[in-house]
Design a protein around this motif. Structure first.
Motif, PDB file in Angstrom:
ATOM      1  N   TYR A 284     -11.931   5.600   1.701  1.00  0.00           N
ATOM      2  CA  TYR A 284     -13.133   5.663   0.850  1.00  0.00           C
ATOM      3  C   TYR A 284     -12.714   5.199  -0.533  1.00  0.00           C
ATOM      4  O   TYR A 284     -11.769   5.743  -1.109  1.00  0.00           O
ATOM      5  CB  TYR A 284     -13.697   7.078   0.808  1.00  0.00           C
ATOM      6  N   THR A 285     -13.390   4.197  -1.060  1.00  0.00           N
ATOM      7  CA  THR A 285     -12.918   3.565  -2.290  1.00  0.00           C
ATOM      8  C   THR A 285     -14.046   3.362  -3.293  1.00  0.00           C
ATOM      9  O   THR A 285     -15.229   3.363  -2.935  1.00  0.00           O
ATOM     10  CB  THR A 285     -12.295   2.191  -1.981  1.00  0.00           C
ATOM     11  N   THR A 286     -13.652   3.178  -4.549  1.00  0.00           N
ATOM     12  CA  THR A 286     -14.611   2.785  -5.574  1.00  0.00           C
ATOM     13  C   THR A 286     -14.933   1.304  -5.399  1.00  0.00           C
ATOM     14  O   THR A 286     -14.280   0.586  -4.631  1.00  0.00           O
ATOM     15  CB  THR A 286     -14.038   3.049  -6.974  1.00  0.00           C
ATOM     16  N   ASP A 287     -15.932   0.839  -6.163  1.00  0.00           N
ATOM     17  CA  ASP A 287     -16.470  -0.510  -5.942  1.00  0.00           C
ATOM     18  C   ASP A 287     -15.442  -1.616  -6.158  1.00  0.00           C
ATOM     19  O   ASP A 287     -15.544  -2.694  -5.560  1.00  0.00           O
ATOM     20  CB  ASP A 287     -17.658  -0.757  -6.868  1.00  0.00           C
ATOM     21  N   GLY A 288     -14.455  -1.370  -7.011  1.00  0.00           N
ATOM     22  CA  GLY A 288     -13.525  -2.436  -7.361  1.00  0.00           C
ATOM     23  C   GLY A 288     -12.494  -2.774  -6.304  1.00  0.00           C
ATOM     24  O   GLY A 288     -11.782  -3.777  -6.439  1.00  0.00           O
ATOM     25  N   VAL A 289     -12.397  -1.984  -5.244  1.00  0.00           N
ATOM     26  CA  VAL A 289     -11.402  -2.265  -4.203  1.00  0.00           C
ATOM     27  C   VAL A 289     -11.893  -3.418  -3.326  1.00  0.00           C
ATOM     28  O   VAL A 289     -12.966  -3.357  -2.735  1.00  0.00           O
ATOM     29  CB  VAL A 289     -11.131  -1.023  -3.341  1.00  0.00           C
ATOM     30  N   VAL A 290     -11.072  -4.459  -3.254  1.00  0.00           N
ATOM     31  CA  VAL A 290     -11.415  -5.650  -2.456  1.00  0.00           C
ATOM     32  C   VAL A 290     -10.464  -5.814  -1.279  1.00  0.00           C
ATOM     33  O   VAL A 290     -10.879  -6.185  -0.179  1.00  0.00           O
ATOM     34  CB  VAL A 290     -11.386  -6.912  -3.351  1.00  0.00           C
ATOM     35  N   HIS A 291      -9.202  -5.515  -1.505  1.00  0.00           N
ATOM     36  CA  HIS A 291      -8.193  -5.714  -0.452  1.00  0.00           C
ATOM     37  C   HIS A 291      -7.789  -4.355   0.139  1.00  0.00           C
ATOM     38  O   HIS A 291      -7.512  -3.406  -0.593  1.00  0.00           O
ATOM     39  CB  HIS A 291      -6.957  -6.409  -1.038  1.00  0.00           C
ATOM     40  N   HIS A 292      -7.761  -4.303   1.465  1.00  0.00           N
ATOM     41  CA  HIS A 292      -7.447  -3.059   2.192  1.00  0.00           C
ATOM     42  C   HIS A 292      -6.238  -3.282   3.093  1.00  0.00           C
ATOM     43  O   HIS A 292      -6.118  -4.328   3.743  1.00  0.00           O
ATOM     44  CB  HIS A 292      -8.636  -2.621   3.057  1.00  0.00           C
ATOM     45  N   GLU A 293      -5.362  -2.279   3.141  1.00  0.00           N
ATOM     46  CA  GLU A 293      -4.215  -2.380   4.045  1.00  0.00           C
ATOM     47  C   GLU A 293      -3.738  -0.978   4.437  1.00  0.00           C
ATOM     48  O   GLU A 293      -3.526  -0.124   3.573  1.00  0.00           O
ATOM     49  CB  GLU A 293      -3.069  -3.149   3.399  1.00  0.00           C
ATOM     50  N   TRP A 294      -3.584  -0.770   5.736  1.00  0.00           N
ATOM     51  CA  TRP A 294      -2.927   0.432   6.249  1.00  0.00           C
ATOM     52  C   TRP A 294      -1.494   0.069   6.590  1.00  0.00           C
ATOM     53  O   TRP A 294      -1.234  -0.975   7.194  1.00  0.00           O
ATOM     54  CB  TRP A 294      -3.648   0.966   7.487  1.00  0.00           C
ATOM     55  N   GLN A 295      -0.581   0.930   6.193  1.00  0.00           N
ATOM     56  CA  GLN A 295       0.833   0.670   6.432  1.00  0.00           C
ATOM     57  C   GLN A 295       1.439   1.779   7.276  1.00  0.00           C
ATOM     58  O   GLN A 295       1.096   2.955   7.107  1.00  0.00           O
ATOM     59  CB  GLN A 295       1.595   0.577   5.100  1.00  0.00           C
ATOM     60  N   MET A 296       2.341   1.413   8.181  1.00  0.00           N
ATOM     61  CA  MET A 296       3.100   2.367   8.976  1.00  0.00           C
ATOM     62  C   MET A 296       4.582   2.106   8.746  1.00  0.00           C
ATOM     63  O   MET A 296       5.017   0.952   8.728  1.00  0.00           O
ATOM     64  CB  MET A 296       2.786   2.242  10.465  1.00  0.00           C
ATOM     65  N   ALA A 297       5.337   3.198   8.552  1.00  0.00           N
ATOM     66  CA  ALA A 297       6.762   3.049   8.259  1.00  0.00           C
ATOM     67  C   ALA A 297       7.555   4.145   8.942  1.00  0.00           C
ATOM     68  O   ALA A 297       7.025   5.196   9.315  1.00  0.00           O
ATOM     69  CB  ALA A 297       6.993   3.094   6.750  1.00  0.00           C
ATOM     70  N   ASN A 298       8.850   3.892   9.061  1.00  0.00           N
ATOM     71  CA  ASN A 298       9.755   4.883   9.651  1.00  0.00           C
ATOM     72  C   ASN A 298      10.325   5.840   8.613  1.00  0.00           C
ATOM     73  O   ASN A 298      11.032   6.779   8.968  1.00  0.00           O
ATOM     74  CB  ASN A 298      10.910   4.168  10.373  1.00  0.00           C
ATOM     75  N   ASP A 299      10.012   5.592   7.332  1.00  0.00           N
ATOM     76  CA  ASP A 299      10.532   6.435   6.256  1.00  0.00           C
ATOM     77  C   ASP A 299       9.410   6.749   5.268  1.00  0.00           C
ATOM     78  O   ASP A 299       8.465   5.971   5.103  1.00  0.00           O
ATOM     79  CB  ASP A 299      11.682   5.739   5.527  1.00  0.00           C
ATOM     80  N   MET A 300       9.529   7.895   4.590  1.00  0.00           N
ATOM     81  CA  MET A 300       8.492   8.330   3.667  1.00  0.00           C
ATOM     82  C   MET A 300       8.387   7.428   2.441  1.00  0.00           C
ATOM     83  O   MET A 300       7.354   7.385   1.775  1.00  0.00           O
ATOM     84  CB  MET A 300       8.756   9.768   3.209  1.00  0.00           C
ATOM     85  N   GLU A 301       9.445   6.684   2.110  1.00  0.00           N
ATOM     86  CA  GLU A 301       9.420   5.787   0.954  1.00  0.00           C
ATOM     87  C   GLU A 301       8.804   4.435   1.292  1.00  0.00           C
ATOM     88  O   GLU A 301       8.620   3.599   0.410  1.00  0.00           O
ATOM     89  CB  GLU A 301      10.844   5.585   0.424  1.00  0.00           C
ATOM     90  N   PHE A 302       8.516   4.197   2.559  1.00  0.00           N
ATOM     91  CA  PHE A 302       7.909   2.953   3.041  1.00  0.00           C
ATOM     92  C   PHE A 302       8.772   1.741   2.686  1.00  0.00           C
ATOM     93  O   PHE A 302       8.271   0.679   2.345  1.00  0.00           O
ATOM     94  CB  PHE A 302       6.490   2.801   2.492  1.00  0.00           C
ATOM     95  N   GLU A 303      10.071   1.930   2.786  1.00  0.00           N
ATOM     96  CA  GLU A 303      10.976   0.804   2.627  1.00  0.00           C
ATOM     97  C   GLU A 303      11.107   0.022   3.936  1.00  0.00           C
ATOM     98  O   GLU A 303      11.467  -1.152   3.926  1.00  0.00           O
ATOM     99  CB  GLU A 303      12.349   1.301   2.166  1.00  0.00           C
ATOM    100  N   ASP A 304      10.819   0.686   5.044  1.00  0.00           N
ATOM    101  CA  ASP A 304      10.888   0.047   6.360  1.00  0.00           C
ATOM    102  C   ASP A 304       9.497   0.084   6.983  1.00  0.00           C
ATOM    103  O   ASP A 304       9.192   0.935   7.817  1.00  0.00           O
ATOM    104  CB  ASP A 304      11.914   0.760   7.245  1.00  0.00           C
ATOM    105  N   ILE A 305       8.641  -0.824   6.540  1.00  0.00           N
ATOM    106  CA  ILE A 305       7.259  -0.880   7.043  1.00  0.00           C
ATOM    107  C   ILE A 305       7.240  -1.663   8.347  1.00  0.00           C
ATOM    108  O   ILE A 305       7.661  -2.828   8.400  1.00  0.00           O
ATOM    109  CB  ILE A 305       6.326  -1.524   6.004  1.00  0.00           C
ATOM    110  N   THR A 306       6.749  -1.012   9.390  1.00  0.00           N
ATOM    111  CA  THR A 306       6.755  -1.651  10.711  1.00  0.00           C
ATOM    112  C   THR A 306       5.427  -2.324  11.061  1.00  0.00           C
ATOM    113  O   THR A 306       5.394  -3.262  11.842  1.00  0.00           O
ATOM    114  CB  THR A 306       7.076  -0.599  11.786  1.00  0.00           C
ATOM    115  N   TYR A 307       4.321  -1.809  10.483  1.00  0.00           N
ATOM    116  CA  TYR A 307       3.006  -2.391  10.757  1.00  0.00           C
ATOM    117  C   TYR A 307       2.202  -2.481   9.470  1.00  0.00           C
ATOM    118  O   TYR A 307       2.271  -1.594   8.615  1.00  0.00           O
ATOM    119  CB  TYR A 307       2.224  -1.550  11.765  1.00  0.00           C
ATOM    120  N   ARG A 308       1.415  -3.540   9.350  1.00  0.00           N
ATOM    121  CA  ARG A 308       0.443  -3.704   8.276  1.00  0.00           C
ATOM    122  C   ARG A 308      -0.878  -4.119   8.906  1.00  0.00           C
ATOM    123  O   ARG A 308      -0.937  -5.152   9.593  1.00  0.00           O
ATOM    124  CB  ARG A 308       0.884  -4.765   7.259  1.00  0.00           C
TER     125      ARG A 308
END
Length: 453
Positions: A284-308
């Protein structure tokens, strides 16, 4: 009176409530407009602040309750450096100061009563508003407005010489978007931000999240005198954004007894549990959000993102054992502002598969009347049921399901039957199981007792 003695008097006035309230004892004459009274900070030692539009022709009268009234005046140095005021006239119990000096503190010593107060001369600080416009450079964390005009800080000083600021309540009205937790959505609302005094650039935090005009008006004194000023900006296009997210597991498997009572608990209190785990993620976003991305990672810091996944919302089925971290990232049109949603932890437990060897269909409804495996994190499953002659009686591919002991709609006879299972766990483990199923039937007698047939 020495400065130290006077300071003690001033501090005593701060600690003791005078017998006669100041508002009942002091009056002003010659002012073009109403005298505005303000309550100072409690620890300032002052009873009141009086705001006079123009002190140039104003006199002040004090009605004494005792004799021997002495007036003092002090500046930013505090009451300890107050100077006695000469030329105060009196008639009876009324003492009049013919010329009031603004932006000064006053101490009136009336025997047992001592009054401390401050007088503001508004005219040198008068608010003037000429124009307002959004600043050319905007930040993601706040919104800046450039105001052309004047309205400096109005200060007063405590009896101990500490600087305080009078809140002029210069207001900026605008539209923005606010998160409504109950309705799970952003809603447009009018907002008001108040400023103590006019700066060349007014900063609004949190930032504005939608297109809007800014209405700058004030101040509190001009409003009360019916002279309020107001300017309006051009239309503002916000670059700032904000996001919120939710995650809901469609098939929990840990608490739905009707659908998945045969699942083995994975000991997971949050999202996940037994695979396959179907989870719906929503942004759920305010009006200014244009680009959306869900990220999945093996670490909480998201240094190893496996899916976008570049979608606003995400429905995903987790099939592999282990822990995955999921978050949403939203950004504005040029990518200059980026916001992250909550990080969700999805844990899928190790696989497990157990098979019972007996049940009693038709004996007591709802009690051991269906043959079901117990399982956790089984992502591929196939089971066959055979009679003693090798004839296939039943076949199913969902471990949630089971066999009700029927063939072609009728209960089979008590005896021994056989199962064969091929399955795969979320952790990659392969299962090849086979064994016998004993169908028991119980006969109930008139005395309420039952016995196996």
């Amino acid at each position: 009176m020495t400065s130290s003695t006077l300071l003690k008097y001033a501090m005593a006035a701060a600690a003791l409530l005078p017998a006669t309230p100041l508002l009942a004892a002091v009056s002003f004459s010659g002012s073009q407009r109403e005298i505005i009274e303000i309550t100072p900070d409690k620890n300032s030692g002052l009873e009141n602040i009086f705001v006079v539009y123009d002190t140039s022709a104003v006199s002040m009268t004090y009605t004494a309750t005792n004799g021997n009234v002495t007036w003092y005046r002090y500046s930013n140095l505090g009451g300890g450096f107050a100077e006695e005021i000469s030329g105060v006239s009196h008639s009876g119990n009324e003492y009049t100061l013919a010329s009031v000096e603004g932006d000064m503190g006053y101490i009136i010593d009336d025997g047992t009563d001592r009054h401390c107060f401050w007088v503001v001369n508004y005219l040198p600080h008068a608010l003037e508003l000429h124009s307002a416009a959004p600043a050319a450079e905007q930040q993601c964390e706040n919104t800046a407005i450039v105001v052309n005009g004047s309205g400096d800080a109005i200060h007063y000083y405590s009896v101990t010489g500490q600087q305080r600021t009078v809140d002029r309540q210069i207001e900026v009205k605008y539209d923005t978007q606010v998160w409504n937790e109950d309705n799970t959505q952003y809603e447009q609302q009018e907002a008001v931000k108040s400023f103590e005094y006019l700066r060349s650039e007014l900063t609004i935090t949190p930032p504005v999240y939608c297109r809007t005009y800014f209405h700058v008006s004030g101040d509190r004194f001009l409003r009360q005198w019916g002279m309020a000023q107001e300017v309006e900006s051009e239309l503002f296009e916000s670059k700032a954004i904000e996001v919120n997210t939710t995650a809901e597991q469609q098939q929990d498997g840990e608490g739905d007894e009707d659908k998945k009572s045969n699942q083995i608990s994975a000991g997971v209190t949050g999202l996940g549990g037994s695979a396959p785990a179907e989870i719906s993620f929503r942004s759920y976003t305010t009006d200014g959000v244009v680009h959306h991305e869900w990220q999945m990672a093996n670490d909480m810091e998201f240094e190893d993102i496996t899916y976008r996944i570049t979608d606003r919302d995400l429905d995903y089925t987790f099939m592999q054992q282990g822990t995955i971290y999921v978050r949403y990232v939203g950004s504005n049109s040029d990518g200059s502002c980026e916001q992250y949603g909550e990080t969700y932890t999805v844990t899928i437990g190790d696989s497990e598969l157990k098979c019972p060897n007996a049940f009693s269909p038709g004996a007591s409804e709802g009690v051991n009347d269906e043959w079901k495996v117990s399982y956790r994190s089984i992502i591929d499953f196939e089971c066959w049921i055979f009679d003693r002659y090798g004839n296939e009686i039943f076949h199913f591919t969902d471990p949630e399901q089971g066999w009700d002991g029927k063939r072609n709609g009728k209960l089979v006879k008590p005896g021994v039957y056989y199962y064969v299972i091929n399955a795969t766990g979320a952790d990659g483990k392969k299962y090849k199981k086979s064994g016998d199923i004993n169908i028991l039937r119980y006969k109930t007698y008139g005395n309420g007792q039952s016995a196996e047939e």
